[in-house]
Scaffold this motif. Structure first.
Motif, PDB file in Angstrom:
ATOM      1  N   ILE A  88      -6.493   5.750 -12.459  1.00 37.69           N
ATOM      2  CA  ILE A  88      -6.654   4.657 -11.504  1.00 37.69           C
ATOM      3  C   ILE A  88      -6.752   3.287 -12.189  1.00 37.69           C
ATOM      4  N   ILE A 146       2.336   1.853  -3.372  1.00 36.75           N
ATOM      5  CA  ILE A 146       1.318   2.384  -4.284  1.00 36.75           C
ATOM      6  C   ILE A 146       1.090   3.866  -4.028  1.00 36.75           C
ATOM      7  N   VAL A 203     -10.681  -2.260  -8.939  1.00 45.34           N
ATOM      8  CA  VAL A 203     -11.098  -0.868  -8.799  1.00 45.34           C
ATOM      9  C   VAL A 203     -12.555  -0.829  -8.366  1.00 45.34           C
ATOM     10  N   HIS A 240       0.837  -1.204   0.000  1.00 43.68           N
ATOM     11  CA  HIS A 240       0.000   0.000   0.000  1.00 43.68           C
ATOM     12  C   HIS A 240       0.869   1.250   0.000  1.00 43.68           C
ATOM     13  N   ALA A 275      -4.296   0.242 -11.192  1.00 43.46           N
ATOM     14  CA  ALA A 275      -4.852  -1.023 -10.699  1.00 43.46           C
ATOM     15  C   ALA A 275      -4.329  -2.191 -11.513  1.00 43.46           C
ATOM     16  N   TYR A 287      -6.633   6.975  -2.758  1.00 42.02           N
ATOM     17  CA  TYR A 287      -6.908   6.205  -3.963  1.00 42.02           C
ATOM     18  C   TYR A 287      -6.635   4.711  -3.803  1.00 42.02           C
ATOM     19  N   ASN A 288      -6.142   4.298  -2.638  1.00 44.77           N
ATOM     20  CA  ASN A 288      -5.860   2.872  -2.446  1.00 44.77           C
ATOM     21  C   ASN A 288      -6.255   2.457  -1.038  1.00 44.77           C
ATOM     22  N   PHE A 318      -8.243  -0.341  -5.385  1.00 48.78           N
ATOM     23  CA  PHE A 318      -8.121   1.066  -5.741  1.00 48.78           C
ATOM     24  C   PHE A 318      -9.498   1.708  -5.716  1.00 48.78           C
TER      25      PHE A 318
END
Length: 241
Positions: free
Chosen positions: A229, A34, A240, A31, A233, A187-188, A196
């Motif tokens: 995104i 990301i 997503v 995470h 992903a 976003y994650n 995502f």
């Protein structure tokens, strides 16, 4: 500066030192990777807008129009920042922002149970990560990324109003770099399995805490632009929503 700014190797050492299991490390460290990736994309887009501000087409008021910038860096939209942002600071901060979540695990995966966070105490992870980093000798400028990324900026008034298990204080970004990491983090999700979120998905989530919270998020999306995104992903093999 009273502490050190970790190298990438030292960042990994800090994660492995606190991780209670390999499963926990895999979830939380991934995470953070990301978030650092998204934050780096945002910074590069912001810096490109800043550098190109004199050559961008003008809007109706005669000011540079960032919406006309080519989206060649994975970010669509965004506003011209007041200064260049520190990419290295954002990447290191992004890699360490959620390091406190290792200390709010209810099940760490080593006891035969699936990974699970301790919901009532999860809100404490930012402060726990901040203290861990300081205890490890990390500089305040980096430790603050852990402290100041929750939600879209957690204020003292909100801590008191919601009766949160935190010392009453503002837990909000104090510079643009911290704000970028806070935005990228949205976003994650570290859900099991991880996923995502699009900007609209997080707006719907933010709305559960009130219209003001939702509006604050959408203002941040306008400010920093929206990452691609679906492409991210696919890169990280996550879904997503």
């Amino acid at each position: 500066m009273s502490g050190y700014v970790p190298t990438l190797a030292q960042v990994d050492e800090l994660h492995r030192k606190i991780a209670p299991s390999q499963a926990a490390y895999d979830l939380i460290h991934t995470h953070c990777v990301i978030v650092a990736t998204i934050a780096r994309e945002i910074v590069r887009h912001q810096n490109a807008l800043f550098v190109r501000r004199c050559t961008l087409p003008k809007d109706d008021s005669g000011r540079p129009d960032p919406s006309q910038a080519a989206a060649s860096d994975g970010i669509t939209g965004g506003e011209i920042p007041p200064r260049l942002l520190d990419e290295n600071l954002v990447v290191i901060g992004g890699l360490l922002h959620d390091i406190g979540t290792y200390r709010v695990l209810k099940h760490d995966g080593s006891d035969g149970e699936p990974l699970k966070f301790d919901g009532p105490h999860y809100i404490e992870h930012g402060l726990l990560g901040y203290q861990y980093l300081l205890d490890e000798g990390v500089d305040e400028s980096i430790a603050q990324f852990a402290r100041n990324h929750t939600g879209v900026g957690l204020t003292k008034d909100e801590v008191i109003r919601q009766g949160l298990p935190l010392p009453p204080a503002d837990y909000v970004p104090v510079n643009l770099e911290q704000e970028v990491v806070m935005v990228a983090d949205k976003y994650n999700s570290k859900s099991v399995p991880p996923k995502f979120l699009t900007a609209q998905s997080y707006a719907n989530k933010a709305a559960r805490f009130g219209e003001e919270n939702r509006r604050a998020w959408l203002d941040l999306v306008d400010k920093y632009g929206e990452p691609d995104i679906p492409a991210l992903a696919e890169q990280f093999h996550q879904r997503v929503v």
